[in-house]
Scaffold this active site. Structure first.
Site, PDB file in Angstrom:
ATOM      1  N   GLY A  46       0.827  -1.196   0.000  1.00 13.77           N
ATOM      2  CA  GLY A  46       0.000   0.000   0.000  1.00 13.77           C
ATOM      3  C   GLY A  46       0.862   1.247   0.000  1.00 13.77           C
ATOM      4  N   GLN A  51       3.092   9.905   1.801  1.00 12.59           N
ATOM      5  CA  GLN A  51       4.381   9.226   1.605  1.00 12.59           C
ATOM      6  C   GLN A  51       5.096   9.698   0.338  1.00 12.59           C
ATOM      7  OE1 GLN A  51       2.648   5.070   2.247  1.00 12.59           O
ATOM      8  NE2 GLN A  51       4.714   4.872   3.055  1.00 12.59           N
ATOM      9  N   CYS A  88       6.581  -0.742   6.480  1.00 14.31           N
ATOM     10  CA  CYS A  88       6.134   0.465   5.789  1.00 14.31           C
ATOM     11  C   CYS A  88       7.239   0.937   4.852  1.00 14.31           C
ATOM     12  CB  CYS A  88       5.834   1.555   6.820  1.00 14.31           C
ATOM     13  SG  CYS A  88       5.287   3.110   6.103  1.00 14.31           S
ATOM     14  N   LEU A  89       6.857   1.364   3.660  1.00 11.82           N
ATOM     15  CA  LEU A  89       7.853   1.837   2.689  1.00 11.82           C
ATOM     16  C   LEU A  89       8.590   3.075   3.204  1.00 11.82           C
ATOM     17  CD1 LEU A  89       5.798   1.409  -0.613  1.00 11.82           C
ATOM     18  CD2 LEU A  89       7.678  -0.040   0.185  1.00 11.82           C
ATOM     19  N   GLU A 131      -2.757   2.212   5.844  1.00 14.48           N
ATOM     20  CA  GLU A 131      -2.753   3.305   4.867  1.00 14.48           C
ATOM     21  C   GLU A 131      -3.652   4.456   5.332  1.00 14.48           C
ATOM     22  OE1 GLU A 131      -0.426   3.274   2.803  1.00 14.48           O
ATOM     23  OE2 GLU A 131       0.004   1.170   3.172  1.00 14.48           O
ATOM     24  N   HIS A 134      -1.944   6.674   7.772  1.00 20.97           N
ATOM     25  CA  HIS A 134      -1.014   7.647   7.167  1.00 20.97           C
ATOM     26  C   HIS A 134      -1.708   8.984   6.905  1.00 20.97           C
ATOM     27  CE1 HIS A 134       2.821   5.702   6.418  1.00 20.97           C
ATOM     28  NE2 HIS A 134       2.265   4.655   5.856  1.00 20.97           N
TER      29      HIS A 134
END
Ligand code: NI
Length: 160
Positions: A46, A51, A88-89, A131, A134
């Site tokens: 996701g 981000q 998490c990216l 997500e 975020h």
């Protein structure tokens, strides 16, 4: 389409509350396309707009069947609980057990301005919650009950 830069923990963008989308403009459509390309290239589950430095209530979730685009998403039902490992990216080397509902129902708008609902269980429920968090400036580590040690990460990755 373009690959966008994914900001990392420490960037103040990740801690801001995002604004709702009031109109689907060509810029929003471009952002959705670019986010999808970025998500695939990063091999993530996701991706949320903050981000990639955009403070709008937009996120993408790869359900395993498709990449779902969620505009102004809200969780309207939650059921049960689970505690599984999340990453998490924006925190590339951090993994942790996080408590989430076992099942959620999300209501959102699609790129055509239509409202839809989607349910997710297990990994997908975690991903929807992660997500959506975020969009309110929350990272999964805010909710993590145990951060994996380097040895536990190795074991999870099967590097031994
Ligand atoms: Ni994340």
């Amino acid at each position: 389409m373009a690959i966008l830069n994914i900001v990392k923990e420490g960037d103040p963008t990740l801690r801001k509350v995002c604004r709702p989308v009031t109109e689907i403009t060509p810029r929003i459509l471009q952002l959705l396309d670019d986010m999808a390309e970025t998500l695939v290239e990063a091999n993530g589950a996701g991706l949320a707009a903050p981000q990639v430095g955009i403070l709008r209530r937009i996120c993408l979730v790869d359900t395993g069947e498709e990449i779902v685009e969620l505009i102004n998403p809200e969780i309207i039902e939650r059921e049960g609980e689970q505690e599984e490992v999340e990453g998490c990216l924006s925190l590339p080397d951090v993994w942790g057990y996080t408590q989430r509902p076992a099942k959620v129902k999300v209501r959102a708008m699609n790129r055509y301005g239509e409202t839809f609902e989607i349910e997710g269980e297990g990994l997908n429920a975690r991903c929807f919650c992660h997500e959506l968090d975020h969009l309110d400036g929350h990272l999964f580590t805010d909710r993590t009950v145990h951060i994996l040690t380097p040895d536990e990460v190795k074991e999870m990755m099967g590097d031994d």
